[in-house]
Structure formats: structure tokens, C-alpha cells
Design a protein around this motif. Structure first.
Motif, PDB file in Angstrom:
ATOM      1  N   TYR A   1      14.711  -2.199  34.747  1.00 60.07           N
ATOM      2  CA  TYR A   1      13.339  -2.117  33.231  1.00 60.07           C
ATOM      3  C   TYR A   1      13.702  -1.604  31.855  1.00 60.07           C
ATOM      4  O   TYR A   1      14.064  -2.418  30.797  1.00 60.07           O
ATOM      5  CB  TYR A   1      11.581  -1.290  33.260  1.00 60.07           C
ATOM      6  CG  TYR A   1      10.639  -1.428  31.906  1.00 60.07           C
ATOM      7  CD1 TYR A   1       9.919  -2.865  31.920  1.00 60.07           C
ATOM      8  CD2 TYR A   1      11.174  -0.958  30.926  1.00 60.07           C
ATOM      9  CE1 TYR A   1       9.412  -2.610  31.026  1.00 60.07           C
ATOM     10  CE2 TYR A   1      10.552  -0.519  29.380  1.00 60.07           C
ATOM     11  CZ  TYR A   1       9.483  -2.124  29.988  1.00 60.07           C
ATOM     12  OH  TYR A   1       8.720  -2.118  29.146  1.00 60.07           O
ATOM     13  N   TRP A   2      14.440  -0.567  31.685  1.00 58.19           N
ATOM     14  CA  TRP A   2      15.099   0.139  30.150  1.00 58.19           C
ATOM     15  C   TRP A   2      16.624  -0.735  30.412  1.00 58.19           C
ATOM     16  O   TRP A   2      16.905  -1.038  29.068  1.00 58.19           O
ATOM     17  CB  TRP A   2      15.191   1.568  30.838  1.00 58.19           C
ATOM     18  CG  TRP A   2      13.494   2.437  30.669  1.00 58.19           C
ATOM     19  CD1 TRP A   2      13.117   2.990  31.311  1.00 58.19           C
ATOM     20  CD2 TRP A   2      12.369   2.232  29.150  1.00 58.19           C
ATOM     21  NE1 TRP A   2      12.036   3.815  31.057  1.00 58.19           N
ATOM     22  CE2 TRP A   2      11.958   2.839  29.814  1.00 58.19           C
ATOM     23  CE3 TRP A   2      12.859   1.445  28.542  1.00 58.19           C
ATOM     24  CZ2 TRP A   2      10.574   2.995  28.793  1.00 58.19           C
ATOM     25  CZ3 TRP A   2      11.941   1.864  27.045  1.00 58.19           C
ATOM     26  CH2 TRP A   2      10.586   2.385  27.267  1.00 58.19           C
TER      27      TRP A   2
ATOM     28  N   ARG B   1      17.072  -2.897  26.892  1.00 59.45           N
ATOM     29  CA  ARG B   1      19.037  -2.661  25.941  1.00 59.45           C
ATOM     30  C   ARG B   1      18.786  -3.690  25.370  1.00 59.45           C
ATOM     31  O   ARG B   1      19.187  -4.370  24.881  1.00 59.45           O
ATOM     32  CB  ARG B   1      18.834  -1.670  26.481  1.00 59.45           C
ATOM     33  CG  ARG B   1      20.399  -1.641  25.992  1.00 59.45           C
ATOM     34  CD  ARG B   1      20.681   0.159  25.820  1.00 59.45           C
ATOM     35  NE  ARG B   1      22.177  -0.038  25.194  1.00 59.45           N
ATOM     36  CZ  ARG B   1      22.654   0.286  23.759  1.00 59.45           C
ATOM     37  NH1 ARG B   1      21.373   0.201  23.000  1.00 59.45           N
ATOM     38  NH2 ARG B   1      23.282   0.617  23.129  1.00 59.45           N
ATOM     39  N   ALA B   2      19.000  -4.438  27.049  1.00 58.95           N
ATOM     40  CA  ALA B   2      19.795  -5.949  27.178  1.00 58.95           C
ATOM     41  C   ALA B   2      18.985  -6.645  25.513  1.00 58.95           C
ATOM     42  O   ALA B   2      19.940  -7.487  24.457  1.00 58.95           O
ATOM     43  CB  ALA B   2      19.843  -6.608  27.991  1.00 58.95           C
ATOM     44  N   ASP B   3      17.912  -6.731  25.404  1.00 59.57           N
ATOM     45  CA  ASP B   3      16.783  -7.281  24.729  1.00 59.57           C
ATOM     46  C   ASP B   3      17.230  -6.788  23.102  1.00 59.57           C
ATOM     47  O   ASP B   3      17.040  -7.577  22.221  1.00 59.57           O
ATOM     48  CB  ASP B   3      15.520  -7.851  24.994  1.00 59.57           C
ATOM     49  CG  ASP B   3      15.577  -7.935  26.024  1.00 59.57           C
ATOM     50  OD1 ASP B   3      15.796  -9.274  26.224  1.00 59.57           O
ATOM     51  OD2 ASP B   3      13.794  -7.881  27.072  1.00 59.57           O
TER      52      ASP B   3
ATOM     53  N   THR C   1      18.869  -9.107  20.808  1.00 60.04           N
ATOM     54  CA  THR C   1      18.619  -8.850  19.074  1.00 60.04           C
ATOM     55  C   THR C   1      18.630  -8.677  17.882  1.00 60.04           C
ATOM     56  O   THR C   1      18.125  -8.524  16.275  1.00 60.04           O
ATOM     57  CB  THR C   1      16.312  -9.393  19.018  1.00 60.04           C
ATOM     58  OG1 THR C   1      16.949  -7.473  19.658  1.00 60.04           O
ATOM     59  CG2 THR C   1      16.038  -9.604  20.324  1.00 60.04           C
ATOM     60  N   GLY C   2      20.421  -7.901  17.750  1.00 56.58           N
ATOM     61  CA  GLY C   2      20.434  -7.270  16.766  1.00 56.58           C
ATOM     62  C   GLY C   2      19.260  -5.514  16.421  1.00 56.58           C
ATOM     63  O   GLY C   2      19.913  -4.766  15.656  1.00 56.58           O
ATOM     64  N   LYS C   3      18.430  -5.898  17.764  1.00 54.27           N
ATOM     65  CA  LYS C   3      18.137  -4.209  17.369  1.00 54.27           C
ATOM     66  C   LYS C   3      18.443  -2.677  17.815  1.00 54.27           C
ATOM     67  O   LYS C   3      18.548  -1.491  17.316  1.00 54.27           O
ATOM     68  CB  LYS C   3      16.246  -4.109  17.925  1.00 54.27           C
ATOM     69  CG  LYS C   3      15.643  -4.959  17.549  1.00 54.27           C
ATOM     70  CD  LYS C   3      14.251  -4.410  17.998  1.00 54.27           C
ATOM     71  CE  LYS C   3      13.547  -5.507  17.669  1.00 54.27           C
ATOM     72  NZ  LYS C   3      11.429  -5.668  17.788  1.00 54.27           N
ATOM     73  N   ALA C   4      19.751  -3.403  18.569  1.00 55.18           N
ATOM     74  CA  ALA C   4      20.628  -1.937  18.889  1.00 55.18           C
ATOM     75  C   ALA C   4      22.369  -2.639  18.758  1.00 55.18           C
ATOM     76  O   ALA C   4      22.302  -3.730  18.837  1.00 55.18           O
ATOM     77  CB  ALA C   4      19.850  -1.662  20.190  1.00 55.18           C
TER      78      ALA C   4
END
Length: 313
Positions: A243-244, A248-250, A254-257
Motif C-alpha cells: 500500500y505505502w 509513494r509511487a503516486d 504527481t511531483g509531490k515527492a
């Protein structure tokens, strides 16, 4: 009759207790807590987790020894998926935020009412700060008005402080979910879950101590027994990891990470960490070492790198 139940969604709860029946002392001694919102005793941190068998059996034995009658334990070992658990946590937190917002509004209204009351009490005082006329027929009325103004000011201050605290708690609660899904927090959680999985896997194949021969390799039978014992926990952890890792991949997509690693960072590059640009001294498996103005280097996880410039640039 007392009934101890456990489900993944509700956690470990005991029903049938009554105030003053003597069960509270036993439950407290076994680290249970009273849940005012659910009207029952519960085991802390048991919701969304596998049952803590040692706590449950120890508590049951202590209650029976004290003369309480217990129904057969109702333990459901079925686990919900991590996606279901997280969705439920987000929903509960949203409800909590709504409740705290409503409480903050009530406290703010109370503070405004208290201040208006104080202003009315002040308006009843003699104009111009006239001193008390000792011995005059107005002395008692004057002193009473001063006391009322003083007390209403104290209540107004207390109400204002309560309103500020309620607003602070509401604001903190509103940020809880965002903090839980912070990109660095998610990356650290993935590392911890992975470490927990590896620890359990090592325990399955760990050597066995023999008092005569010392440590020896575990037999296939012993490994199989351990694997069966740890299987529920490992299954839960692997589902959490999946899940996590997807979260993180998402976030990276999306540029959040950022998704930097030793494959994308090199010695001599510049990286931005916690808002500051620093030069890379060394790349490691999980962290990057950066130069400091002193004789040592600092280290930071790759997840904390906010930006990157190659040395050539």
C-alpha cells in the motif's frame, strides 16, 4: 458475565463491566483504558491490528481469579486490507476535525458572551473611576459592582483561553492526515515496514540454542512452525508495504515527492535539503552524505532531497 472480543476494526474490547464492581482495578493493572466515547474498556493500540494474545489471556486469567464470570473469548483474526484501514482512519479523523471545529465555534461564542457580560458589568461602575465612599450608603453597592466586573473579566479571560485552545486543537487535527501522508514520512514508513519484515524472516530461520552443543541450525520442522506462527503478522506487514509503496509511487508521479537514489545522485552534485543547498560528499545505499562548514559531513535520507543539480551544471 464479562465478554472479551477482538476484531481488526474495533480492536480489543470488554463488555459487561459495571462501575464499582472491582473490574476497573484489574483492567488498569493490565493496561486497559476506559473509552468514554464507546462506553467500554479497551486495549490501547489494538484497533486495526492483530490481537495481543498475551494481554487478552493475562487479563482473562486475572478476572477469573478475582471471581468474575467470563464468556468464551471471541477473537476474530481476520485482517482488513491496509487500504480499508487507511480509509477508515481518514474518515475518523475527518469526523474528529468536524467535532473539534464545532467545539471551537462554541467556545468562541462563549468567549464573546463572557466579554459582553464583562462590558455590561464595567458600565455599571461609577463614571470617572470614582473611589469607594467608605461608610456611605453606596459602599456596598459599589464594592459589589467592582467584584462583579472583576469576576466577569476572569471568566472572560478563561473563556478566551479555552476558545484559543479549542481552535489550536482543531487546527492540529486538520493537519494530521496531511502529516501522515507527508512524502518523507511515507518513505520512512516504508523503510520501517521493510525492516520489520526482514526481522521476522530472520527469526523464522534463526539458529536454535542447544545447552549441550550451543547454537545449531533450525530444523525444517522448527522453521515451518515459526513460519506458521509469524504468517499473520508477515501478511499484514507485506500488505502495508504494498500500500505505502503505491502511495509513494503516486507521490513521485504527481511531483509531490522526489525519487532520488544513489543511481541519480553523484559525488560533487548539489542537493537541496530542508531548504538549503549543500554539496554531496558521498552517496550511500540509503542516505547521502553532504559537506558542512566543519570537519565532518551530515547524512540525510534520499527522500529528504527536494532538488538536485549535477556537478557539471
Amino acid at each position: 458475565m464479562l465478554t472479551i472480543t477482538h476484531t481488526h476494526e474495533a480492536g480489543t474490547i470488554i463488555d459487561g463491566t459495571a462501575k464499582g464492581d472491582g473490574s476497573a482495578e484489574i483492567l488498569k493493572a493490565n493496561r486497559w483504558r476506559w473509552g468514554r466515547s464507546i462506553g467500554a474498556w479497551f486495549v490501547p493500540n489494538s484497533r486495526d491490528r492483530l490481537p495481543q494474545d498475551h494481554v487478552i489471556t493475562r487479563t482473562a486469567a486475572a478476572l477469573e481469579a478475582a471471581g468474575f464470570e467470563l464468556a468464551p473469548l471471541e477473537i476474530d483474526r481476520t485482517s482488513r486490507s491496509t487500504a480499508e484501514v487507511e480509509a477508515a482512519k481518514i474518515a475518523r479523523q475527518a469526523d474528529r476535525v468536524d467535532a473539534l471545529d464545532a467545539k471551537a465555534d462554541r467556545k468562541t461564542a462563549n468567549a464573546e458572551t463572557a466579554w459582553e457580560k464583562h462590558e455590561r458589568d464595567v458600565a455599571r461602575l461609577p463614571e470617572g473611576g470614582e473611589p469607594i465612599k467608605v461608610g456611605h450608603h453606596s459602599e456596598g453597592r459599589h464594592r459589589s459592582a467592582i467584584n462583579k466586573a472583576h469576576n466577569s473579566m476572569r471568566r472572560s479571560i478563561d473563556a478566551h483561553n479555552d476558545a484559543e485552545e479549542a481552535a489550536r486543537r482543531a487546527e492540529a487535527a486538520a493537519a494530521t492526515t496531511d502529516a501522515r501522508y507527508n512524502s518523507v514520512t511515507v518513505a520512512n514508513r516504508i523503510e520501517k515496514i521493510g525492516a520489520d519484515i526482514r526481522r521476522y524472516e530472520r527469526q523464522i530461520i534463526a539458529d536454535v540454542y542447544d545447552s549441550e552443543k550451543g547454537y545449531r541450525p533450525a530444523t525444517d520442522e522448527q522453521k515451518a512452525k515459526r513460519a506458521a506462527h509469524y504468517s499473520p503478522k508477515l501478511g499484514e506487514l507485506r500488505d502495508q508495504l504494498t500500500y505505502w509503496e503505491q502511495v509513494r509511487a503516486d507521490q513521485i508521479a504527481t511531483g509531490k515527492a522526489t525519487g532520488y537514489s544513489r543511481d541519480t545522485i553523484a559525488k560533487g552534485d548539489a542537493v537541496k535539503i530542508r531548504g538549503h543547498w549543500v554539496k554531496v560528499a558521498r552517496v550511500n545505499a540509503k542516505t547521502v552524505s553532504v559537506e558542512t562548514p566543519y570537519s565532518w559531513t551530515d547524512r540525510a535520507p534520499y527522500a529528504e532531497i527536494q532538488d538536485h543539480q549535477p556537478a557539471a551544471a
